[in-house]
Design an enzyme around this catalytic site. Structure first.
Site, short mmCIF file in Angstrom:
data_model
loop_
_atom_site.label_atom_id
_atom_site.label_comp_id
_atom_site.label_asym_id
_atom_site.label_seq_id
_atom_site.Cartn_x
_atom_site.Cartn_y
_atom_site.Cartn_z
N VAL A 171 0.83 -1.20 0.00
CA VAL A 171 0.00 0.00 0.00
C VAL A 171 0.87 1.25 0.00
O VAL A 171 0.63 2.18 -0.79
CB VAL A 171 -0.95 0.00 1.22
CG1 VAL A 171 -1.74 1.32 1.27
CG2 VAL A 171 -1.90 -1.19 1.16
N ARG A 188 11.24 -0.26 7.85
CA ARG A 188 12.00 -1.06 8.81
C ARG A 188 13.40 -1.37 8.32
O ARG A 188 14.35 -1.40 9.09
CB ARG A 188 11.24 -2.36 9.10
CG ARG A 188 10.07 -2.18 10.04
CD ARG A 188 9.46 -3.51 10.44
NE ARG A 188 8.84 -4.20 9.30
CZ ARG A 188 8.27 -5.39 9.38
NH1 ARG A 188 8.26 -6.05 10.52
NH2 ARG A 188 7.72 -5.94 8.32
N LYS A 190 -7.02 -0.76 10.64
CA LYS A 190 -8.30 -1.19 11.23
C LYS A 190 -8.13 -1.80 12.61
O LYS A 190 -8.96 -1.59 13.50
CB LYS A 190 -8.99 -2.19 10.31
CG LYS A 190 -8.11 -3.36 9.91
CD LYS A 190 -8.75 -4.19 8.83
CE LYS A 190 -7.76 -5.17 8.22
NZ LYS A 190 -6.78 -4.50 7.34
N GLU A 197 -10.60 6.20 5.94
CA GLU A 197 -11.44 5.52 4.95
C GLU A 197 -10.86 4.19 4.53
O GLU A 197 -11.58 3.21 4.32
CB GLU A 197 -11.62 6.43 3.72
CG GLU A 197 -12.53 5.85 2.65
CD GLU A 197 -13.97 5.76 3.10
OE1 GLU A 197 -14.47 4.61 3.22
OE2 GLU A 197 -14.59 6.79 3.34
N GLY A 237 -2.35 -14.91 -4.02
CA GLY A 237 -2.01 -13.73 -3.26
C GLY A 237 -3.16 -13.12 -2.49
O GLY A 237 -3.01 -12.05 -1.88
N GLU A 265 -2.75 -14.40 3.12
CA GLU A 265 -1.39 -14.28 3.63
C GLU A 265 -0.83 -15.67 3.95
O GLU A 265 -1.57 -16.66 4.04
CB GLU A 265 -1.38 -13.44 4.91
CG GLU A 265 -1.94 -12.04 4.74
CD GLU A 265 -0.98 -11.12 4.00
OE1 GLU A 265 0.21 -11.48 3.88
OE2 GLU A 265 -1.42 -10.04 3.56
N ASP A 323 -10.10 -9.86 11.08
CA ASP A 323 -10.09 -8.70 10.18
C ASP A 323 -11.49 -8.12 10.03
O ASP A 323 -11.71 -6.92 10.17
CB ASP A 323 -9.52 -9.12 8.82
CG ASP A 323 -9.60 -8.02 7.78
OD1 ASP A 323 -8.68 -7.19 7.74
OD2 ASP A 323 -10.59 -8.00 7.01
N LYS A 337 -13.31 -4.37 11.36
CA LYS A 337 -14.06 -3.49 10.47
C LYS A 337 -15.49 -3.30 10.96
O LYS A 337 -16.05 -2.20 10.89
CB LYS A 337 -14.05 -4.07 9.05
CG LYS A 337 -12.66 -4.09 8.43
CD LYS A 337 -12.65 -4.88 7.12
CE LYS A 337 -11.24 -4.93 6.52
NZ LYS A 337 -11.18 -5.78 5.31
N GLY A 371 -6.04 -4.82 -1.63
CA GLY A 371 -5.06 -4.60 -2.70
C GLY A 371 -4.38 -3.25 -2.57
O GLY A 371 -4.93 -2.30 -1.98
#
Length: 430
Positions: free
Chosen positions: A14, A45, A104, A128, A186, A189, A200, A204, A306
């Site tokens: 991202v 990192r 999130k 967002e 992909g 993970e 996850d 949200k 993505g």
């Protein structure tokens, strides 16, 4: 006209897209904002990795020092996780910088404290990208529907699980096969736990419920079940009912036992009718229904993950925050004035699909039906199929509380003629 300076925390999938778009679309962004924006530093990192398109002098491993620079106007945080993200965001606020985040997990765990710190510093906190990537959802709830009463938010908010369940439905694959394909493509993970166990989606759901109902809701308040126990038999049973199985996030208003208004938030697999628009959300796409008093039913649909879609949402927030900076104002902050009670899952009312392995002999069906009746769970349909002394018994109920269904199943497990409870799945969207 002064240039607005931006610090980027994280340069993975991202972050790389955010940096690329800020560079290639610099003129357009400046025109939309009303002033130039400059990428002033990128915290990573490991500094020795190749990062095409990002000047080496911008790269730093000292994120703490970057966010404390007095000339930074906006910090974009896309590193994820609780720490060091929380400390870095709070430090950015203290230094007078607004923050755009896609985090999130942090927002669902500690959103109230972050909003409070932003308000105290007189800066913005926008996020967002934390829910459903490029799909505009947080801002419509926070702003477009601010004058309406939202009653329900129902949707698919995790692309990985939707891909897996869609693959199981369309090809007959088992869970393990579908997960293997999702990983190869992909979508999943290497460690898919956060997705397939519902963490996850629960984060949200907490964010959406908090905004929709003006109530502080954390991930700990959200009931959560993943998809790891969904079997090919469950998928087949759903097809027999003209349904499909989806992992749903459901946030809705209700009434507590004392008669006061309350809310519930939950994430779990559920059967939904083929006629429902969510049934046709395929692959790794997301879709969310919002039901409000005046607006009625609204549906938001699109890619929910993505690099590029998430970066799109981040940059939309960046434009809004930079405009606020130029105008000397801030956008909407936390709205938690309602402070409704968050009800436990036991109080949720819905329908259920219960699959039992039973002895194939006279009287078993009547015995099972009696247990349902004793706990106040009304049966809608029953389907039985015998197989060499045993039988599969599928019961679909009318609406009942989760507590009543749990008590029913607990007693069913004690019956000699019930070999086992193969699966329990909720039925939604009717």
């Amino acid at each position: 006209m002064r240039t607005l300076k931006v610090a980027l925390l994280g340069c993975g999938v991202v972050g790389t897209e955010v940096a690329r778009i800020m560079t290639t679309h610099a003129a357009d962004l400046a025109a939309r904002i009303g002033a130039p924006v400059e990428l002033a530093g990128v915290a990573v990192r490991r500094a020795n990795r190749p990062r095409p398109g990002i000047p080496e002098h911008l790269i730093t491993t000292d994120a703490a020092e970057l966010v404390k620079r007095g000339d930074i106007d906006v910090v974009i945080e896309v590193i994820g996780g609780i720490e060091p993200a929380r400390t870095l965001i709070l430090s950015a606020f203290d230094s007078g910088a607004s923050v755009v985040s896609a985090n999130k997990a942090l927002l669902a765990a500690d959103g109230a404290a972050l909003h409070g710190a932003a308000a105290k510093a007189g800066v913005d906190l926008y996020y967002e990208a934390a829910v459903a990537a490029a799909i505009p959802l947080v801002r419509p709830l926070r702003e477009s529907l601010a004058g309406d009463k939202v009653n329900r938010v129902l949707g698919i908010v995790n692309g990985t699980t939707n891909f897996i369940l869609d693959k199981m439905d369309s090809t007959g694959a088992g869970y393990s096969e579908a997960l293997e394909e999702a990983t190869a493509l992909g979508y999943a993970e290497a460690d898919p736990t956060a997705d397939v166990e519902g963490f996850d989606a629960a984060a949200k759901a907490a964010i959406l419920a908090g905004i929709a109902f003006h109530t502080r809701v954390t991930a700990a308040d959200v009931f959560r079940e993943g998809i790891t126990e969904v079997t090919a038999a469950d998928i087949a049973s759903a097809k027999a009912m003209n349904c499909v199985v989806k992992l749903l996030a459901i946030c809705e208003r209700g009434v507590s036992a004392d008669g006061t208004e309350s809310v519930t938030a939950r994430v779990h697999p559920a059967m939904i009718p083929l006629a429902h628009p969510l049934a046709n959300v395929r692959g790794a796409y997301n879709a969310v229904f919002v039901e409000a008093d005046a607006a009625g039913q609204l549906m938001f649909y699109g890619p929910g993950a993505g690099g590029a879609p998430t970066a799109s949402a981040v940059l939309g927030d960046l434009v809004a925050v930079c405009r606020n900076k130029l105008g000397g104002a801030t956008g909407p902050g936390e709205s938690a004035y309602a402070q409704l009670t968050v009800n436990p899952m036991d109080d949720v009312v819905t329908r259920y699909h219960v699959s039992l392995d039973v002895a194939d002999k006279a009287g078993v069906l009547a015995q099972v039906a009696t247990v349902f009746a004793e706990h106040g769970v009304s049966i809608d349909t029953v389907r039985q199929q015998g197989r060499e002394g045993d039988a599969s018994l599928v019961v679909v109920t009318h609406r009942a509380t989760d507590a009543a269904l749990s008590a029913t199943v607990s007693e069913l497990r004690t019956l000699d003629n019930v070999r086992g409870v193969a699966s329990i799945m909720r039925v939604e969207g009717e």
